[in-house]
Design a protein around this motif. Sequence first.
Motif, PDB file in Angstrom:
ATOM      1  N   PHE A  64     -16.168  39.490 -76.972  1.00 25.89           N
ATOM      2  CA  PHE A  64     -17.519  38.925 -77.025  1.00 25.89           C
ATOM      3  C   PHE A  64     -17.978  38.465 -75.636  1.00 25.89           C
ATOM      4  O   PHE A  64     -19.161  38.575 -75.292  1.00 25.89           O
ATOM      5  CB  PHE A  64     -17.566  37.752 -78.015  1.00 25.89           C
ATOM      6  CG  PHE A  64     -17.827  38.167 -79.429  1.00 25.89           C
ATOM      7  CD1 PHE A  64     -19.083  38.592 -79.826  1.00 25.89           C
ATOM      8  CD2 PHE A  64     -16.805  38.140 -80.377  1.00 25.89           C
ATOM      9  CE1 PHE A  64     -19.331  38.973 -81.139  1.00 25.89           C
ATOM     10  CE2 PHE A  64     -17.043  38.518 -81.695  1.00 25.89           C
ATOM     11  CZ  PHE A  64     -18.310  38.943 -82.073  1.00 25.89           C
ATOM     12  N   TRP A  65     -17.052  37.941 -74.852  1.00 33.29           N
ATOM     13  CA  TRP A  65     -17.393  37.481 -73.503  1.00 33.29           C
ATOM     14  C   TRP A  65     -17.784  38.659 -72.602  1.00 33.29           C
ATOM     15  O   TRP A  65     -18.680  38.558 -71.770  1.00 33.29           O
ATOM     16  CB  TRP A  65     -16.204  36.723 -72.911  1.00 33.29           C
ATOM     17  CG  TRP A  65     -16.429  36.280 -71.485  1.00 33.29           C
ATOM     18  CD1 TRP A  65     -17.237  35.288 -71.031  1.00 33.29           C
ATOM     19  CD2 TRP A  65     -15.807  36.851 -70.327  1.00 33.29           C
ATOM     20  NE1 TRP A  65     -17.183  35.180 -69.656  1.00 33.29           N
ATOM     21  CE2 TRP A  65     -16.306  36.136 -69.196  1.00 33.29           C
ATOM     22  CE3 TRP A  65     -14.892  37.895 -70.126  1.00 33.29           C
ATOM     23  CZ2 TRP A  65     -15.913  36.438 -67.897  1.00 33.29           C
ATOM     24  CZ3 TRP A  65     -14.511  38.183 -68.827  1.00 33.29           C
ATOM     25  CH2 TRP A  65     -15.011  37.455 -67.727  1.00 33.29           C
ATOM     26  N   THR A  66     -17.109  39.801 -72.838  1.00 39.09           N
ATOM     27  CA  THR A  66     -17.395  40.982 -72.020  1.00 39.09           C
ATOM     28  C   THR A  66     -18.717  41.632 -72.424  1.00 39.09           C
ATOM     29  O   THR A  66     -19.575  41.909 -71.566  1.00 39.09           O
ATOM     30  CB  THR A  66     -16.246  42.003 -72.144  1.00 39.09           C
ATOM     31  OG1 THR A  66     -15.028  41.384 -71.751  1.00 39.09           O
ATOM     32  CG2 THR A  66     -16.501  43.219 -71.254  1.00 39.09           C
ATOM     33  N   ASP A  67     -18.885  41.924 -73.730  1.00 37.92           N
ATOM     34  CA  ASP A  67     -20.118  42.567 -74.201  1.00 37.92           C
ATOM     35  C   ASP A  67     -20.243  42.336 -75.705  1.00 37.92           C
ATOM     36  O   ASP A  67     -19.587  43.012 -76.499  1.00 37.92           O
ATOM     37  CB  ASP A  67     -20.093  44.065 -73.884  1.00 37.92           C
ATOM     38  CG  ASP A  67     -21.443  44.734 -74.113  1.00 37.92           C
ATOM     39  OD1 ASP A  67     -22.106  44.425 -75.112  1.00 37.92           O
ATOM     40  OD2 ASP A  67     -21.835  45.561 -73.274  1.00 37.92           O
TER      41      ASP A  67
ATOM     42  N   ILE B 242     -13.083  51.873 -71.790  1.00 38.84           N
ATOM     43  CA  ILE B 242     -11.629  52.092 -71.872  1.00 38.84           C
ATOM     44  C   ILE B 242     -10.923  50.833 -72.376  1.00 38.84           C
ATOM     45  O   ILE B 242     -10.043  50.897 -73.234  1.00 38.84           O
ATOM     46  CB  ILE B 242     -11.078  52.513 -70.497  1.00 38.84           C
ATOM     47  CG1 ILE B 242     -11.636  53.882 -70.103  1.00 38.84           C
ATOM     48  CG2 ILE B 242      -9.552  52.550 -70.518  1.00 38.84           C
ATOM     49  CD1 ILE B 242     -11.286  54.316 -68.688  1.00 38.84           C
ATOM     50  N   ALA B 243     -11.330  49.677 -71.824  1.00 39.44           N
ATOM     51  CA  ALA B 243     -10.724  48.406 -72.250  1.00 39.44           C
ATOM     52  C   ALA B 243     -10.990  48.157 -73.723  1.00 39.44           C
ATOM     53  O   ALA B 243     -10.098  47.725 -74.477  1.00 39.44           O
ATOM     54  CB  ALA B 243     -11.261  47.256 -71.404  1.00 39.44           C
TER      55      ALA B 243
ATOM     56  N   GLN C 247      -9.629  47.417 -67.166  1.00 41.20           N
ATOM     57  CA  GLN C 247     -11.086  47.455 -66.957  1.00 41.20           C
ATOM     58  C   GLN C 247     -11.433  47.181 -65.492  1.00 41.20           C
ATOM     59  O   GLN C 247     -12.236  47.915 -64.890  1.00 41.20           O
ATOM     60  CB  GLN C 247     -11.747  46.403 -67.853  1.00 41.20           C
ATOM     61  CG  GLN C 247     -13.236  46.245 -67.615  1.00 41.20           C
ATOM     62  CD  GLN C 247     -13.793  45.018 -68.324  1.00 41.20           C
ATOM     63  OE1 GLN C 247     -13.294  44.628 -69.372  1.00 41.20           O
ATOM     64  NE2 GLN C 247     -14.834  44.419 -67.753  1.00 41.20           N
ATOM     65  N   LEU C 248     -10.827  46.158 -64.908  1.00 39.52           N
ATOM     66  CA  LEU C 248     -11.100  45.829 -63.505  1.00 39.52           C
ATOM     67  C   LEU C 248     -10.646  46.950 -62.579  1.00 39.52           C
ATOM     68  O   LEU C 248     -11.322  47.273 -61.586  1.00 39.52           O
ATOM     69  CB  LEU C 248     -10.395  44.525 -63.125  1.00 39.52           C
ATOM     70  CG  LEU C 248     -10.874  43.246 -63.830  1.00 39.52           C
ATOM     71  CD1 LEU C 248     -10.065  42.049 -63.354  1.00 39.52           C
ATOM     72  CD2 LEU C 248     -12.374  43.024 -63.579  1.00 39.52           C
TER      73      LEU C 248
ATOM     74  N   VAL D  74     -23.366  49.651 -69.529  1.00 40.86           N
ATOM     75  CA  VAL D  74     -21.935  49.491 -69.823  1.00 40.86           C
ATOM     76  C   VAL D  74     -21.154  50.331 -68.830  1.00 40.86           C
ATOM     77  O   VAL D  74     -21.512  51.476 -68.561  1.00 40.86           O
ATOM     78  CB  VAL D  74     -21.616  49.941 -71.265  1.00 40.86           C
ATOM     79  CG1 VAL D  74     -20.124  49.807 -71.545  1.00 40.86           C
ATOM     80  CG2 VAL D  74     -22.420  49.133 -72.272  1.00 40.86           C
ATOM     81  N   THR D  75     -20.061  49.752 -68.331  1.00 49.31           N
ATOM     82  CA  THR D  75     -19.234  50.499 -67.376  1.00 49.31           C
ATOM     83  C   THR D  75     -18.164  51.299 -68.110  1.00 49.31           C
ATOM     84  O   THR D  75     -17.818  51.011 -69.261  1.00 49.31           O
ATOM     85  CB  THR D  75     -18.540  49.542 -66.388  1.00 49.31           C
ATOM     86  OG1 THR D  75     -17.611  48.720 -67.104  1.00 49.31           O
ATOM     87  CG2 THR D  75     -19.546  48.677 -65.661  1.00 49.31           C
ATOM     88  N   LEU D  76     -17.632  52.303 -67.406  1.00 48.06           N
ATOM     89  CA  LEU D  76     -16.551  53.117 -67.974  1.00 48.06           C
ATOM     90  C   LEU D  76     -15.307  52.273 -68.222  1.00 48.06           C
ATOM     91  O   LEU D  76     -14.591  52.469 -69.215  1.00 48.06           O
ATOM     92  CB  LEU D  76     -16.232  54.272 -67.022  1.00 48.06           C
ATOM     93  CG  LEU D  76     -15.178  55.279 -67.508  1.00 48.06           C
ATOM     94  CD1 LEU D  76     -15.630  55.940 -68.805  1.00 48.06           C
ATOM     95  CD2 LEU D  76     -14.894  56.323 -66.435  1.00 48.06           C
TER      96      LEU D  76
END
Length: 587
Positions: free
Chosen positions: A165-168, A289-290, A53-54, A283-285
């Motif tokens: 959950f921490w991410t989204d 993917i992650a 993701q990063l 939301v990012t790409l």
Amino acid sequence: MSETNTKSGNVVDFNILKRLFTFVKPYIGKFYFLIFLTVFLGVLAPARPYLIQLTVDNHIATGDMHGLINMIILMVALLIFQAIVQYSHTYLSGWLGQNVIKDIRIKLYDHLINLKLKFFDKTPIGRLVTRNVSDIETLSEVFSQGLAAMIGDLLQLVFILGIMFWTDWKLTLVCLSTLPLLLISTYVFKEKVKVAFNRVRNAVANLNSFVQEHITGMNIVQIFNSEESEYEKFKEINREHKRANLRSVLYYAVYYPVAEVIQAMGIGLLIWYGARGVMHEGVTLGVIIAFIIYIQMFFRPIRMIADRFNTLQMGIVSSDRIFKLLDNQDHIPNDGTYSTDNLTGDVSFKDVWFAYNDEEYVLKGISFDVKAGETVALVGATGAGKSSIINLLSRFYDINKGSICVDGRDIHDYELSALRNNIGVVLQDVFLFSDSVANNITLGDTSISRAKIEEAAALVGAKRFIKKLPDGFDFNVMERGSTLSVGQRQLISFVRAMVYDPKIIVLDEATSSVDTETEEMIQEAIEKLMKDRTAIVIAHRLSTIQKADKIIVLDKGEIKEQGTHEELLALNGYYTQLHKMQYKEVV
């Protein structure tokens, strides 16, 4: 109820697990390290998707090639490190499991060989073999594929959910919307496979029992020309085995595609909702993917957990059976401390009563004395109690009432192995192990030299035929001594008794299964052996015991007559009738 269903319908029995883990204590350091590796793998699991993701968001999207190369190097290093940790975890869990089952198998076997013969009279041999081999082997899977793997899977789920959950949290809820369907299908699969596995184990047990029994009794099958009918029975048992296995295969064939479809539905919902987020810049790409990788990593342990749980349950069932056997304390008490170094061989039975089932006495008030160096013969019809007397003398069974003394001391006062070392027994049914002649004589006792073996064999007259065998004393007699004749097996068992130089000799129908020439050879050896030794002889052939110092006539567990051959004939009683019947003098 079949044994195979024991506890199979219950949740995990933590009392059994707790007892099972007492065997882990000798390896507690490695066990704690295994737990550490399990937790560490759970932490590492979501790290790779997060790095992806990063990489996508911070380097690929911005065209940062230098940062991209650094992230690739980091992910390769992480992958190598994770592979090393996974290898260590897999090997250590297997190593721990194999060492634990080794210890359990040794403990169980040591327990078995000290149980009373009464226990083996009532317990099928196949069941004991299953306990010592198959059930214990199942326990290794508890460590390598069951409990440790389940803990790892659960930790991986927790860490993946946490980072999702921490991410989204909204995207996470969308991804998990299909989870109830997977949980329901997994539960149904687990229950169906559990029943199928029980049927497979029953089918395997039936197949093994049939094959073992019919190979052992192959001579009867062929003598009575039953090959065709037994072949048809085998085909039906084999068909049932196939049906049981195909039933379990069917459940796997249905479950895994269903699980894949449910996972694909989750990914589809993720892409649908995530695409909207990307378009609205929420939301990012890289997150999408992650999350796709997270879903695959999340659903895989859930798919596997049903198998893990069944493995754990089978281990619990096997553990329960093993512990029940270990809890059986039906062994001969060995509280005696008295040594038998200076034994002379006086034997005394005083009002001995004995029953195999504690209900029907097979010996009733038996009393007799044998002085050191004397030969006493026991005669009587089958079931009179002759073999029971010698079984009690060696403490293979314990008496119900009365006392048995050797050299004036109760046999319970003697240390058990010391007592038995001074009583040489030659049984009618000779059992030889699949091993060399020498090892069948010594039974693995390395303190007995080859010279002593050959001396005893020469005394009996067995050395002559042993030397003619392909490897002499190193010749493998195969299972139950199948490569030897009945007489040769009898002679080897006689040497086995001689080599320990016992003070008391017991011959249980020792010459009933041999030809006249071999019997004469044994009788000659017996005369040499009986010198300065106490002998108790059981025989149907009265001609072999006419020189005995005393003959005891038994009938239905009671002593009817005692005396020498001439004295008993003069009584014209039980012994006289036996003598007439054997020599066909009954008019």
